[in-house]
Design a protein around this motif. Sequence first.
Motif, PDB file in Angstrom:
ATOM      1  N   GLY A   1      59.649  44.518  32.397  1.00 60.49           N
ATOM      2  CA  GLY A   1      59.050  43.328  33.256  1.00 60.49           C
ATOM      3  C   GLY A   1      57.578  42.961  33.114  1.00 60.49           C
ATOM      4  N   TYR A   2      57.179  41.807  33.486  1.00 58.26           N
ATOM      5  CA  TYR A   2      56.051  41.167  33.262  1.00 58.26           C
ATOM      6  C   TYR A   2      54.864  41.782  33.860  1.00 58.26           C
ATOM      7  CZ  TYR A   2      58.956  38.046  30.581  1.00 58.26           C
ATOM      8  OH  TYR A   2      59.686  37.298  29.788  1.00 58.26           O
ATOM      9  N   VAL A   3      53.750  41.911  33.462  1.00 56.90           N
ATOM     10  CA  VAL A   3      52.571  42.307  34.104  1.00 56.90           C
ATOM     11  C   VAL A   3      51.240  41.673  33.663  1.00 56.90           C
ATOM     12  CG1 VAL A   3      51.082  44.488  34.458  1.00 56.90           C
ATOM     13  CG2 VAL A   3      53.373  44.776  34.229  1.00 56.90           C
ATOM     14  N   ALA A   4      50.735  41.015  34.704  1.00 53.17           N
ATOM     15  CA  ALA A   4      49.378  40.245  34.454  1.00 53.17           C
ATOM     16  C   ALA A   4      48.060  41.177  34.712  1.00 53.17           C
ATOM     17  CB  ALA A   4      49.355  39.049  35.229  1.00 53.17           C
ATOM     18  N   LEU A   5      47.105  41.106  33.639  1.00 52.80           N
ATOM     19  CA  LEU A   5      45.987  41.796  33.689  1.00 52.80           C
ATOM     20  C   LEU A   5      44.983  40.771  34.408  1.00 52.80           C
ATOM     21  CD1 LEU A   5      45.664  43.594  30.313  1.00 52.80           C
ATOM     22  CD2 LEU A   5      46.671  44.341  32.493  1.00 52.80           C
ATOM     23  N   ILE A   6      44.208  41.137  35.213  1.00 53.62           N
ATOM     24  CA  ILE A   6      43.217  40.059  35.720  1.00 53.62           C
ATOM     25  C   ILE A   6      41.834  40.731  35.949  1.00 53.62           C
ATOM     26  CG2 ILE A   6      43.818  40.290  38.376  1.00 53.62           C
ATOM     27  CD1 ILE A   6      43.001  37.333  38.529  1.00 53.62           C
ATOM     28  N   GLY A   7      40.777  40.102  35.805  1.00 51.79           N
ATOM     29  CA  GLY A   7      39.427  40.970  36.235  1.00 51.79           C
ATOM     30  C   GLY A   7      38.339  40.044  35.683  1.00 51.79           C
ATOM     31  N   ARG A   8      37.062  40.217  35.978  1.00 58.25           N
ATOM     32  CA  ARG A   8      35.953  39.424  35.691  1.00 58.25           C
ATOM     33  C   ARG A   8      35.645  39.464  34.069  1.00 58.25           C
ATOM     34  NH1 ARG A   8      30.925  42.990  37.966  1.00 58.25           N
ATOM     35  NH2 ARG A   8      29.522  41.450  37.081  1.00 58.25           N
ATOM     36  N   PRO A   9      35.053  38.497  33.670  1.00 59.27           N
ATOM     37  CA  PRO A   9      34.757  38.568  32.333  1.00 59.27           C
ATOM     38  C   PRO A   9      34.223  39.969  31.796  1.00 59.27           C
ATOM     39  CG  PRO A   9      34.093  36.590  33.011  1.00 59.27           C
ATOM     40  CD  PRO A   9      34.345  37.297  34.314  1.00 59.27           C
ATOM     41  N   ASN A  10      34.400  40.457  30.687  1.00 57.29           N
ATOM     42  CA  ASN A  10      33.817  41.592  30.023  1.00 57.29           C
ATOM     43  C   ASN A  10      34.189  43.026  30.682  1.00 57.29           C
ATOM     44  OD1 ASN A  10      32.350  42.252  27.939  1.00 57.29           O
ATOM     45  ND2 ASN A  10      30.560  42.324  29.084  1.00 57.29           N
ATOM     46  N   SER A  11      35.413  42.956  31.576  1.00 59.58           N
ATOM     47  CA  SER A  11      35.628  44.273  32.295  1.00 59.58           C
ATOM     48  C   SER A  11      36.577  45.093  31.544  1.00 59.58           C
ATOM     49  CB  SER A  11      36.350  43.672  33.595  1.00 59.58           C
ATOM     50  OG  SER A  11      37.447  42.921  33.346  1.00 59.58           O
ATOM     51  N   GLY A  12      37.011  44.846  30.236  1.00 54.54           N
ATOM     52  CA  GLY A  12      37.664  45.629  29.385  1.00 54.54           C
ATOM     53  C   GLY A  12      39.241  45.438  29.314  1.00 54.54           C
ATOM     54  N   LYS A  13      39.574  44.236  29.651  1.00 56.29           N
ATOM     55  CA  LYS A  13      41.279  43.946  29.665  1.00 56.29           C
ATOM     56  C   LYS A  13      41.679  43.713  28.320  1.00 56.29           C
ATOM     57  CE  LYS A  13      40.383  39.995  31.865  1.00 56.29           C
ATOM     58  NZ  LYS A  13      38.776  40.213  31.960  1.00 56.29           N
ATOM     59  N   SER A  14      41.167  43.306  27.257  1.00 57.21           N
ATOM     60  CA  SER A  14      41.585  43.230  26.080  1.00 57.21           C
ATOM     61  C   SER A  14      41.416  44.570  25.324  1.00 57.21           C
ATOM     62  CB  SER A  14      40.622  42.070  25.404  1.00 57.21           C
ATOM     63  OG  SER A  14      41.162  40.718  25.899  1.00 57.21           O
ATOM     64  N   THR A  15      40.337  45.233  25.533  1.00 59.94           N
ATOM     65  CA  THR A  15      40.171  46.615  25.030  1.00 59.94           C
ATOM     66  C   THR A  15      41.076  47.432  25.453  1.00 59.94           C
ATOM     67  OG1 THR A  15      37.891  46.124  24.953  1.00 59.94           O
ATOM     68  CG2 THR A  15      38.611  48.353  24.658  1.00 59.94           C
ATOM     69  N   PHE A  16      41.736  47.474  26.716  1.00 60.74           N
ATOM     70  CA  PHE A  16      42.568  48.152  27.190  1.00 60.74           C
ATOM     71  C   PHE A  16      44.156  47.954  26.382  1.00 60.74           C
ATOM     72  CE2 PHE A  16      46.645  47.752  29.851  1.00 60.74           C
ATOM     73  CZ  PHE A  16      47.010  49.183  30.116  1.00 60.74           C
ATOM     74  N   ILE A  17      44.446  46.834  26.238  1.00 63.05           N
ATOM     75  CA  ILE A  17      45.361  46.347  25.489  1.00 63.05           C
ATOM     76  C   ILE A  17      45.496  46.997  23.957  1.00 63.05           C
ATOM     77  CG2 ILE A  17      46.494  44.304  24.533  1.00 63.05           C
ATOM     78  CD1 ILE A  17      46.389  42.889  27.071  1.00 63.05           C
ATOM     79  N   ASN A  18      44.388  46.666  23.471  1.00 56.61           N
ATOM     80  CA  ASN A  18      44.456  47.074  21.844  1.00 56.61           C
ATOM     81  C   ASN A  18      44.552  48.574  21.800  1.00 56.61           C
ATOM     82  OD1 ASN A  18      43.931  44.526  21.043  1.00 56.61           O
ATOM     83  ND2 ASN A  18      41.706  44.569  20.937  1.00 56.61           N
ATOM     84  N   THR A  19      43.737  49.384  22.913  1.00 56.24           N
ATOM     85  CA  THR A  19      43.897  50.455  22.631  1.00 56.24           C
ATOM     86  C   THR A  19      45.266  51.343  23.026  1.00 56.24           C
ATOM     87  OG1 THR A  19      41.518  50.672  23.615  1.00 56.24           O
ATOM     88  CG2 THR A  19      42.479  53.004  23.318  1.00 56.24           C
ATOM     89  N   LEU A  20      46.008  50.603  23.975  1.00 59.66           N
ATOM     90  CA  LEU A  20      47.087  51.209  24.255  1.00 59.66           C
ATOM     91  C   LEU A  20      48.372  50.770  23.153  1.00 59.66           C
ATOM     92  CD1 LEU A  20      48.971  52.391  26.599  1.00 59.66           C
ATOM     93  CD2 LEU A  20      49.545  50.042  27.423  1.00 59.66           C
ATOM     94  N   LEU A  21      48.015  49.913  22.511  1.00 57.49           N
ATOM     95  CA  LEU A  21      49.190  49.388  21.727  1.00 57.49           C
ATOM     96  C   LEU A  21      48.456  49.946  20.231  1.00 57.49           C
ATOM     97  CD1 LEU A  21      51.463  47.468  21.920  1.00 57.49           C
ATOM     98  CD2 LEU A  21      50.338  45.723  20.917  1.00 57.49           C
ATOM     99  N   ASP A  22      47.363  50.494  20.076  1.00 57.98           N
ATOM    100  CA  ASP A  22      46.824  50.730  18.610  1.00 57.98           C
ATOM    101  C   ASP A  22      47.069  49.699  17.735  1.00 57.98           C
ATOM    102  OD1 ASP A  22      46.151  53.453  18.987  1.00 57.98           O
ATOM    103  OD2 ASP A  22      48.150  54.149  18.726  1.00 57.98           O
ATOM    104  N   GLU A  23      46.706  48.338  18.002  1.00 58.33           N
ATOM    105  CA  GLU A  23      46.967  47.369  17.188  1.00 58.33           C
ATOM    106  C   GLU A  23      45.751  46.097  17.662  1.00 58.33           C
ATOM    107  OE1 GLU A  23      48.702  45.805  15.038  1.00 58.33           O
ATOM    108  OE2 GLU A  23      50.594  47.101  14.831  1.00 58.33           O
ATOM    109  N   LYS A  24      45.303  45.561  16.771  1.00 60.95           N
ATOM    110  CA  LYS A  24      44.416  44.581  17.190  1.00 60.95           C
ATOM    111  C   LYS A  24      45.141  43.495  17.579  1.00 60.95           C
ATOM    112  CE  LYS A  24      40.312  42.694  17.198  1.00 60.95           C
ATOM    113  NZ  LYS A  24      39.442  42.933  16.213  1.00 60.95           N
TER     114      LYS A  24
END
Length: 282
Positions: free
Chosen positions: A10-33
């Motif tokens: 399924g589809y999951v949306a990340l939401i949060g204020r700027p700079n809260s670490g959304k993209s970092t979470f993704i990169n870390t989980l996926l081990d990819e830039k």
Amino acid sequence: MQNLTKKKVGYVALIGRPNSGKSTFINTLLDEKVSIISARPQTTQKVIKWIYNDENSQIIFFDTPGINENKEGFYEILRENVLSSLKNAEVIVRFIDSSRQYWAEEQEIEEILQNVSAPIIEVYSKVDLVKSPKTDKLNISSQDKTWYSELITQIKNFLKEDFPYYDDDYYTDQDIYTRITEIIREKIFTDFKEEVPYSVYLEVGEIEETPNLLKVQVYLYTETDSQKKIIIWKGAENLTKIGTESRLELQKILGKKIFLSLRVKVMPKWKRNKKLLNKLYN
Ligand SMILES: Nc1nc2c(ncn2[C@@H]2O[C@H](COP(=O)(O)OP(=O)(O)OP(=O)(O)O)[C@@H](O)[C@H]2O)c(=O)[nH]1
Ligand SMILES: [Mg+2]
């Protein structure tokens, strides 16, 4: 390879204020830039889809631009894109930055989430920066991936069993040219202060590709002549630095030699040009 056994999908949306670490979470989980990150707010400016696979799930995440109170022009488009991701998501993960004070932006997000029917999971990010984390909350940190397992489990609980939508090796919807411009944008966000990073948009021009080499011309448009001068700097010092850093990183990601040519031009008021904004961000 297409996986023909059913998983939690399924589809999951990340939401949060700027700079809260959304993209970092993704990169870390996926081990990819996949998503670019920086210490500055509003780094992500496009919703980017990326796909996480494990033995019993395929989760398609939307990494969205941070929500702030600004609702005009450029920010209105970012906001509309976030809202449409929320509509298409089966689960929403709301990032709350535990290292910073609660802010008006959080109020904005609460209002947005009131009109959403999907289940919402709240995570407290950057817990490594907090002396005494709240133990009754779902905390995460990019410093240690084991923090993510509870979140992934909770997401899976909301997803249905289905055949995976994507092949196992497909992990992002970004095409190669978007990745190129995103990496260059990240360097601009890291290297420049004030409004300069927000004043630039990038466009890929001529491309020449052979099996071992990719030659790309990228245009950097600024709003004013002084921003253009800052980006280039004396003896093209800044521009050369952006070019070299981007090239080295892209070569690693794309696995081939890259010849990157950057040119800076001025496009006054591009942030108010609706037609251009629709082209860039939709
Ligand atoms: N110490 C620490 N820093 C983090 C963590 N997660 C993210 N950061 C830092 O926080 C800053 C912002 O991270 P991003 O991932 O770009 O945040 P974002 O929510 O995607 O931001 P926007 O794209 O602007 O909405 C960067 O400097 C990251 O290195 C974490 O778990 N711990
Ligand atoms: Mg981001």
